[in-house]
Design a protein around this motif. Sequence first.
Motif, PDB file in Angstrom:
ATOM      1  N   TYR A 158     -24.181  20.732 -24.154  1.00  0.00           N
ATOM      2  CA  TYR A 158     -23.284  19.679 -24.636  1.00  0.00           C
ATOM      3  C   TYR A 158     -22.641  18.906 -23.473  1.00  0.00           C
ATOM      4  O   TYR A 158     -21.637  18.207 -23.651  1.00  0.00           O
ATOM      5  CB  TYR A 158     -22.164  20.300 -25.488  1.00  0.00           C
ATOM      6  N   HIS A 159     -23.212  19.019 -22.271  1.00  0.00           N
ATOM      7  CA  HIS A 159     -22.541  18.504 -21.076  1.00  0.00           C
ATOM      8  C   HIS A 159     -22.864  17.055 -20.746  1.00  0.00           C
ATOM      9  O   HIS A 159     -22.197  16.451 -19.900  1.00  0.00           O
ATOM     10  CB  HIS A 159     -22.915  19.364 -19.867  1.00  0.00           C
ATOM     11  N   ALA A 160     -23.878  16.479 -21.359  1.00  0.00           N
ATOM     12  CA  ALA A 160     -24.383  15.169 -20.931  1.00  0.00           C
ATOM     13  C   ALA A 160     -23.298  14.092 -20.953  1.00  0.00           C
ATOM     14  O   ALA A 160     -23.145  13.320 -19.996  1.00  0.00           O
ATOM     15  CB  ALA A 160     -25.564  14.757 -21.806  1.00  0.00           C
ATOM     16  N   GLY A 161     -22.537  14.016 -22.042  1.00  0.00           N
ATOM     17  CA  GLY A 161     -21.525  12.970 -22.167  1.00  0.00           C
ATOM     18  C   GLY A 161     -20.433  13.085 -21.124  1.00  0.00           C
ATOM     19  O   GLY A 161     -20.038  12.093 -20.502  1.00  0.00           O
ATOM     20  N   PHE A 162     -19.948  14.303 -20.927  1.00  0.00           N
ATOM     21  CA  PHE A 162     -18.877  14.509 -19.945  1.00  0.00           C
ATOM     22  C   PHE A 162     -19.367  14.182 -18.539  1.00  0.00           C
ATOM     23  O   PHE A 162     -18.662  13.523 -17.758  1.00  0.00           O
ATOM     24  CB  PHE A 162     -18.392  15.966 -20.021  1.00  0.00           C
ATOM     25  N   ARG A 163     -20.574  14.622 -18.213  1.00  0.00           N
ATOM     26  CA  ARG A 163     -21.091  14.367 -16.873  1.00  0.00           C
ATOM     27  C   ARG A 163     -21.440  12.901 -16.672  1.00  0.00           C
ATOM     28  O   ARG A 163     -21.359  12.387 -15.548  1.00  0.00           O
ATOM     29  CB  ARG A 163     -22.306  15.255 -16.620  1.00  0.00           C
ATOM     30  N   ALA A 164     -21.807  12.210 -17.743  1.00  0.00           N
ATOM     31  CA  ALA A 164     -22.080  10.779 -17.629  1.00  0.00           C
ATOM     32  C   ALA A 164     -20.819   9.989 -17.316  1.00  0.00           C
ATOM     33  O   ALA A 164     -20.883   8.891 -16.741  1.00  0.00           O
ATOM     34  CB  ALA A 164     -22.710  10.254 -18.919  1.00  0.00           C
ATOM     35  N   ALA A 165     -19.668  10.533 -17.681  1.00  0.00           N
ATOM     36  CA  ALA A 165     -18.390   9.872 -17.396  1.00  0.00           C
ATOM     37  C   ALA A 165     -17.873  10.176 -15.994  1.00  0.00           C
ATOM     38  O   ALA A 165     -16.780   9.727 -15.630  1.00  0.00           O
ATOM     39  CB  ALA A 165     -17.352  10.299 -18.433  1.00  0.00           C
ATOM     40  N   ASN A 166     -18.647  10.914 -15.215  1.00  0.00           N
ATOM     41  CA  ASN A 166     -18.238  11.309 -13.870  1.00  0.00           C
ATOM     42  C   ASN A 166     -18.057  10.075 -12.980  1.00  0.00           C
ATOM     43  O   ASN A 166     -19.000   9.313 -12.767  1.00  0.00           O
ATOM     44  CB  ASN A 166     -19.303  12.233 -13.275  1.00  0.00           C
ATOM     45  N   PRO A 167     -16.858   9.860 -12.433  1.00  0.00           N
ATOM     46  CA  PRO A 167     -16.638   8.685 -11.575  1.00  0.00           C
ATOM     47  C   PRO A 167     -17.096   8.888 -10.135  1.00  0.00           C
ATOM     48  O   PRO A 167     -17.089   7.931  -9.351  1.00  0.00           O
ATOM     49  CB  PRO A 167     -15.117   8.498 -11.636  1.00  0.00           C
ATOM     50  N   PHE A 168     -17.491  10.120  -9.778  1.00  0.00           N
ATOM     51  CA  PHE A 168     -17.872  10.410  -8.392  1.00  0.00           C
ATOM     52  C   PHE A 168     -19.380  10.229  -8.214  1.00  0.00           C
ATOM     53  O   PHE A 168     -20.169  10.772  -8.986  1.00  0.00           O
ATOM     54  CB  PHE A 168     -17.472  11.837  -8.019  1.00  0.00           C
ATOM     55  N   PRO A 169     -19.798   9.490  -7.200  1.00  0.00           N
ATOM     56  CA  PRO A 169     -21.232   9.317  -6.933  1.00  0.00           C
ATOM     57  C   PRO A 169     -21.879  10.651  -6.571  1.00  0.00           C
ATOM     58  O   PRO A 169     -21.199  11.575  -6.095  1.00  0.00           O
ATOM     59  CB  PRO A 169     -21.257   8.352  -5.736  1.00  0.00           C
ATOM     60  N   PRO A 170     -23.189  10.802  -6.803  1.00  0.00           N
ATOM     61  CA  PRO A 170     -23.878  12.054  -6.436  1.00  0.00           C
ATOM     62  C   PRO A 170     -23.717  12.364  -4.956  1.00  0.00           C
ATOM     63  O   PRO A 170     -23.685  11.469  -4.112  1.00  0.00           O
ATOM     64  CB  PRO A 170     -25.340  11.763  -6.788  1.00  0.00           C
ATOM     65  N   GLY A 171     -23.595  13.640  -4.654  1.00  0.00           N
ATOM     66  CA  GLY A 171     -23.422  14.070  -3.277  1.00  0.00           C
ATOM     67  C   GLY A 171     -22.585  15.318  -3.204  1.00  0.00           C
ATOM     68  O   GLY A 171     -22.262  15.938  -4.228  1.00  0.00           O
ATOM     69  N   SER A 172     -22.218  15.710  -1.998  1.00  0.00           N
ATOM     70  CA  SER A 172     -21.380  16.886  -1.763  1.00  0.00           C
ATOM     71  C   SER A 172     -19.999  16.428  -1.299  1.00  0.00           C
ATOM     72  O   SER A 172     -19.874  15.477  -0.524  1.00  0.00           O
ATOM     73  CB  SER A 172     -22.005  17.797  -0.697  1.00  0.00           C
ATOM     74  N   TYR A 173     -18.991  17.149  -1.762  1.00  0.00           N
ATOM     75  CA  TYR A 173     -17.612  16.800  -1.447  1.00  0.00           C
ATOM     76  C   TYR A 173     -16.870  18.054  -1.010  1.00  0.00           C
ATOM     77  O   TYR A 173     -17.113  19.140  -1.529  1.00  0.00           O
ATOM     78  CB  TYR A 173     -16.910  16.194  -2.664  1.00  0.00           C
ATOM     79  N   GLY A 174     -15.913  17.886  -0.106  1.00  0.00           N
ATOM     80  CA  GLY A 174     -15.071  18.985   0.312  1.00  0.00           C
ATOM     81  C   GLY A 174     -15.414  19.507   1.680  1.00  0.00           C
ATOM     82  O   GLY A 174     -16.172  18.893   2.444  1.00  0.00           O
ATOM     83  N   PHE A 175     -14.847  20.673   2.000  1.00  0.00           N
ATOM     84  CA  PHE A 175     -15.047  21.295   3.303  1.00  0.00           C
ATOM     85  C   PHE A 175     -14.859  22.803   3.163  1.00  0.00           C
ATOM     86  O   PHE A 175     -14.236  23.287   2.208  1.00  0.00           O
ATOM     87  CB  PHE A 175     -14.047  20.739   4.324  1.00  0.00           C
ATOM     88  N   GLY A 176     -15.396  23.536   4.130  1.00  0.00           N
ATOM     89  CA  GLY A 176     -15.243  24.985   4.144  1.00  0.00           C
ATOM     90  C   GLY A 176     -15.760  25.618   2.865  1.00  0.00           C
ATOM     91  O   GLY A 176     -16.862  25.307   2.391  1.00  0.00           O
ATOM     92  N   PRO A 177     -14.959  26.512   2.257  1.00  0.00           N
ATOM     93  CA  PRO A 177     -15.391  27.158   1.005  1.00  0.00           C
ATOM     94  C   PRO A 177     -15.258  26.252  -0.206  1.00  0.00           C
ATOM     95  O   PRO A 177     -15.670  26.618  -1.296  1.00  0.00           O
ATOM     96  CB  PRO A 177     -14.436  28.360   0.900  1.00  0.00           C
ATOM     97  N   TRP A 178     -14.666  25.062  -0.010  1.00  0.00           N
ATOM     98  CA  TRP A 178     -14.453  24.141  -1.125  1.00  0.00           C
ATOM     99  C   TRP A 178     -15.413  22.957  -1.014  1.00  0.00           C
ATOM    100  O   TRP A 178     -15.001  21.808  -0.819  1.00  0.00           O
ATOM    101  CB  TRP A 178     -13.010  23.660  -1.140  1.00  0.00           C
ATOM    102  N   VAL A 179     -16.699  23.233  -1.136  1.00  0.00           N
ATOM    103  CA  VAL A 179     -17.727  22.208  -1.146  1.00  0.00           C
ATOM    104  C   VAL A 179     -18.326  22.164  -2.547  1.00  0.00           C
ATOM    105  O   VAL A 179     -18.831  23.176  -3.040  1.00  0.00           O
ATOM    106  CB  VAL A 179     -18.823  22.481  -0.091  1.00  0.00           C
ATOM    107  N   PHE A 180     -18.270  21.000  -3.181  1.00  0.00           N
ATOM    108  CA  PHE A 180     -18.691  20.883  -4.568  1.00  0.00           C
ATOM    109  C   PHE A 180     -19.677  19.731  -4.728  1.00  0.00           C
ATOM    110  O   PHE A 180     -19.641  18.744  -3.986  1.00  0.00           O
ATOM    111  CB  PHE A 180     -17.483  20.618  -5.485  1.00  0.00           C
TER     112      PHE A 180
END
Length: 325
Positions: free
Chosen positions: A128-150
């Motif tokens: 059921y994730h398609a709609g929520f993920r389609a609303a994602n405002p962040f472009p594809p890629g990796s974000y964060g640093f250290g143990p907080w990379v998402f």
Amino acid sequence: MDWGGILNNTAGWLLSPTTIAYALAATGLAVHFGYAGLLNFGMAGFMAIGAYGYAISILSFGLPWWVGILVGMVGATIFAFILGIPTLRLRADYLAIVTIAAAEIVRLLFTTTVFDRWTNSADGLAGYHAGFRAANPFPPGSYGFGPWVFTADQLWTRVFGLFLLAIAVLIVWLVMRSPWGRVLKGIREDEDAVRSLGKNVFGYKMQALVLGGIFGALGGVVISLPSAVIPGTYVTSLTFFLWTILLLGGAATVFGPALGAVIFWVIMSFLDGVLPALASAGILPISGTQAGTLRYVLVGIALMLLVIFRPQGILGNKRELTFVK
């Protein structure tokens, strides 16, 4: 022992969707118990209704994801009325028994094959994730640093969860500073005295049950965002974890539930990494499975010590809790 891996995994729980979801639900429990004095042991039921309401509305009825969240909130409101009308006149341990039974009834209803068409019974719901993920405002890629990379989807889940938590905390902060909140605290201290002033005690309790239940439903939505809705998640132990988090941070506090959730899951994650490693190294004379169970024992002992020596919690004020007078 891989201390780097253990510490990185532990740090990751600071912004885990599970931590955020438990903080939301514990905030609702703070409204129930910390401010209204309602001994509710059925918060797992509110979380289950929020999660299933969200998933079913998307999968079975094709509703947008944000409407699914509203459906979960409405479902929690209806459940609060069904639960509250016959039970809110009960006190203390009687209310606790009824609410824990109600939460189990909700979980079993979702696992029964009678509603398999919508709930998929014991297998739960996914996809059921398609709609929520389609609303994602962040472009594809990796974000964060250290143990907080998402990834972008992981970051969106966390940001949205933190947004809901911030709204819940703000609402609690505002309403508890209002006349409504002061009446609620008065009911917690002595409901007969408040009733003698002409206040509708039952009505205030019902409003508190609805408000806290909605926060619990939002917690259920957040915990279901990354993966799936699994009925085994909403067992009685979930409610006990929430009570541990609430008492740890402070029952009658605004920020205590969020702080308690972070501390609880960081400690649980740390012990889950350290204890099996100590067992494997022969330092602890137990098996790896027993070491994983030992963390619950240690957390339970810590909770008992907390209730004995600081019953108001880390952020709490001792004068806020009637049971420590």
